[in-house]
Enzyme design. Structure first.
Site, PDB file in Angstrom:
ATOM      1  N   GLY A 288       0.863  -1.217  -0.032  1.00  0.00           N
ATOM      2  CA  GLY A 288       0.087   0.168  -0.133  1.00  0.00           C
ATOM      3  C   GLY A 288       0.887   1.227   0.037  1.00  0.00           C
ATOM      4  O   GLY A 288       2.075   1.249  -0.032  1.00  0.00           O
ATOM      5  N   ARG A 289       0.214   2.477  -0.136  1.00  0.00           N
ATOM      6  CA  ARG A 289       0.762   3.711  -0.110  1.00  0.00           C
ATOM      7  C   ARG A 289       2.176   3.843  -1.092  1.00  0.00           C
ATOM      8  O   ARG A 289       3.052   4.088  -0.545  1.00  0.00           O
ATOM      9  CB  ARG A 289       1.139   4.079   1.206  1.00  0.00           C
ATOM     10  CG  ARG A 289       0.084   4.344   2.300  1.00  0.00           C
ATOM     11  CD  ARG A 289       0.661   5.116   3.581  1.00  0.00           C
ATOM     12  NE  ARG A 289      -0.751   5.083   4.391  1.00  0.00           N
ATOM     13  CZ  ARG A 289      -0.515   5.427   5.562  1.00  0.00           C
ATOM     14  NH1 ARG A 289       0.401   6.042   6.287  1.00  0.00           N
ATOM     15  NH2 ARG A 289      -1.736   5.931   6.274  1.00  0.00           N
ATOM     16  N   SER A 290       1.929   3.488  -2.064  1.00  0.00           N
ATOM     17  CA  SER A 290       3.012   3.333  -3.097  1.00  0.00           C
ATOM     18  C   SER A 290       2.715   4.089  -4.550  1.00  0.00           C
ATOM     19  O   SER A 290       2.947   3.664  -5.639  1.00  0.00           O
ATOM     20  CB  SER A 290       3.188   1.957  -3.647  1.00  0.00           C
ATOM     21  OG  SER A 290       3.494   1.286  -2.451  1.00  0.00           O
TER      22      SER A 290
END
Length: 370
Positions: A244-246
């Site tokens: 995530g958060r990429s």
């Protein structure tokens, strides 16, 4: 804050290449005589000094234990705990809620990075320059180059245990050939204040971890972008083993991702809220089943064959298509934010096929000739 103009200062010869994209023209320490710290105290002194510095480091600078330890309350909110490959969360911001807490001991040095002052260049000599147990913070500063180092081992068992690179209220910073690994939280954390003229290039976000919030050896904490008007060029980077958060593309961030490779993602790559804006071109997505999380509310342009010419007016050229292997769909054509690219330095884009193998092998602290 007001930032000084640095065009009159030449970039030091200790730096390889020059900044592509939004950070073009950054000079860091300029023509200051290079310095060669051998201790962590010397390194901190140079990085925080009020004068321009060109700093060259070699080998491992081990900060673990240098600032002592501290006891915090933590809790287990994920399906796995640090004892079986998960992370606990430090209750520093009340994230535990009603979940029962217990005492943990963390390394203080890893909890918060060195506050780097303006007009600095930090370069690693060879491929083994490592900051072990300490990140870097850029707050209210400008004109900085960080090249050819690794940042690792920031209390990886604990969420909020440490960010590798933190930005807030900054201008003209170039992060190049940097490896980040084994962290408590974000590899790159951009705060709510504006960060202008930022380039991250040739860098390796190594998400493979022994302590995973998603319980699968992948880090969830890639890039948090929440600035009020950030400008970030993301060029030739390797984003590996995240979940995530990429990035987490939020705030009012203008994110130009070019010729980068995302590989082996177990959750999703792009997420975000608010008005995050991302142009993705010439990138490779390899084994990323969900490229964009459901419910993303920002604006994205994914450079499909039918709409490449939409880039011409603002970028001065057509966009370049992305490439996909064992990955999900990525079809967005929001171009209302393209006007924000006008008058900014735009990096050129090669074909995705030409960078598919070179970016993973070249990214990170791989410059042996520095």
């Amino acid at each position: 804050m007001a930032f000084a103009h640095h065009a009159e200062a030449a970039q030091s010869s200790i730096v390889s290449g020059s900044a592509p994209g939004f950070a073009a023209g950054v000079t860091g320490g300029g023509d200051a005589t290079p310095v060669y710290p051998t201790t962590i105290d010397e390194l901190k002194e140079y990085l925080t000094s009020s004068s321009p510095q060109n700093i060259v480091i070699e080998g491992t600078f081990d900060f673990v234990g240098s600032e002592g330890t501290k006891t915090y309350q933590a809790c287990n909110i994920y399906d796995c705990t640090p004892d079986n490959g998960g992370q606990a969360i430090l209750n520093t911001l009340g994230g535990c809620g009603d979940t029962s807490t217990y005492d943990v001991t963390i390394d203080v040095a890893g909890y918060q990075g060195i506050n780097v002052a303006s007009d600095k260049t930090l370069v690693g000599k060879g491929t083994g320059a490592v900051l072990n147990g300490k990140g870097l913070r850029f707050v209210g500063v400008s004109n900085i180059i960080i090249q050819n180092i690794e940042i690792t081992n920031l209390n990886p068992k604990y969420v909020w245990g440490g960010d590798a690179l933190t930005f807030s209220d900054t201008n003209q910073i170039w992060i190049d050939h940097v490896t980040t690994s084994s962290l408590g939280r974000q590899h790159y954390s951009f705060g709510q204040e504006s960060d202008n003229a930022i380039t991250i290039s040739n860098s390796f976000i190594n998400g493979k971890t022994d302590y995973s919030a998603t319980c699968d050896g992948h880090t969830y904490w890639g890039l948090e972008l929440v600035g009020s008007s950030d400008q970030i060029t993301f060029y030739k980077n390797y984003v590996y083993y995240t979940s995530g958060r990429s990035p987490a593309l939020s705030g009012n961030t203008l994110f130009h991702a070019v010729n980068s490779v995302w590989a082996d993602n177990s959750g999703h790559a792009i997420e975000g809220t608010d008005n995050g804006m991302g142009l993705f071109e010439g990138n490779v997505f390899n084994n990323v089943p969900t490229i964009v999380q459901s419910g993303f509310v920002g604006q994205l342009f994914s450079s499909e064959s039918a709409n490449l010419s939409q880039c011409e007016t603002s970028l001065g050229r057509d966009c370049v298509t992305n490439a996909y292997t064992s990955s999900g769909s990525f079809s967005y054509d929001d171009d209302g934010f393209f006007v924000d690219f006008e008058n900014l330095p735009i990096v050129s884009a090669a074909s995705a096929s030409s960078i598919a193998s070179t970016v993973p092998s070249d990214a990170g602290n791989t410059l042996s000739s520095t």
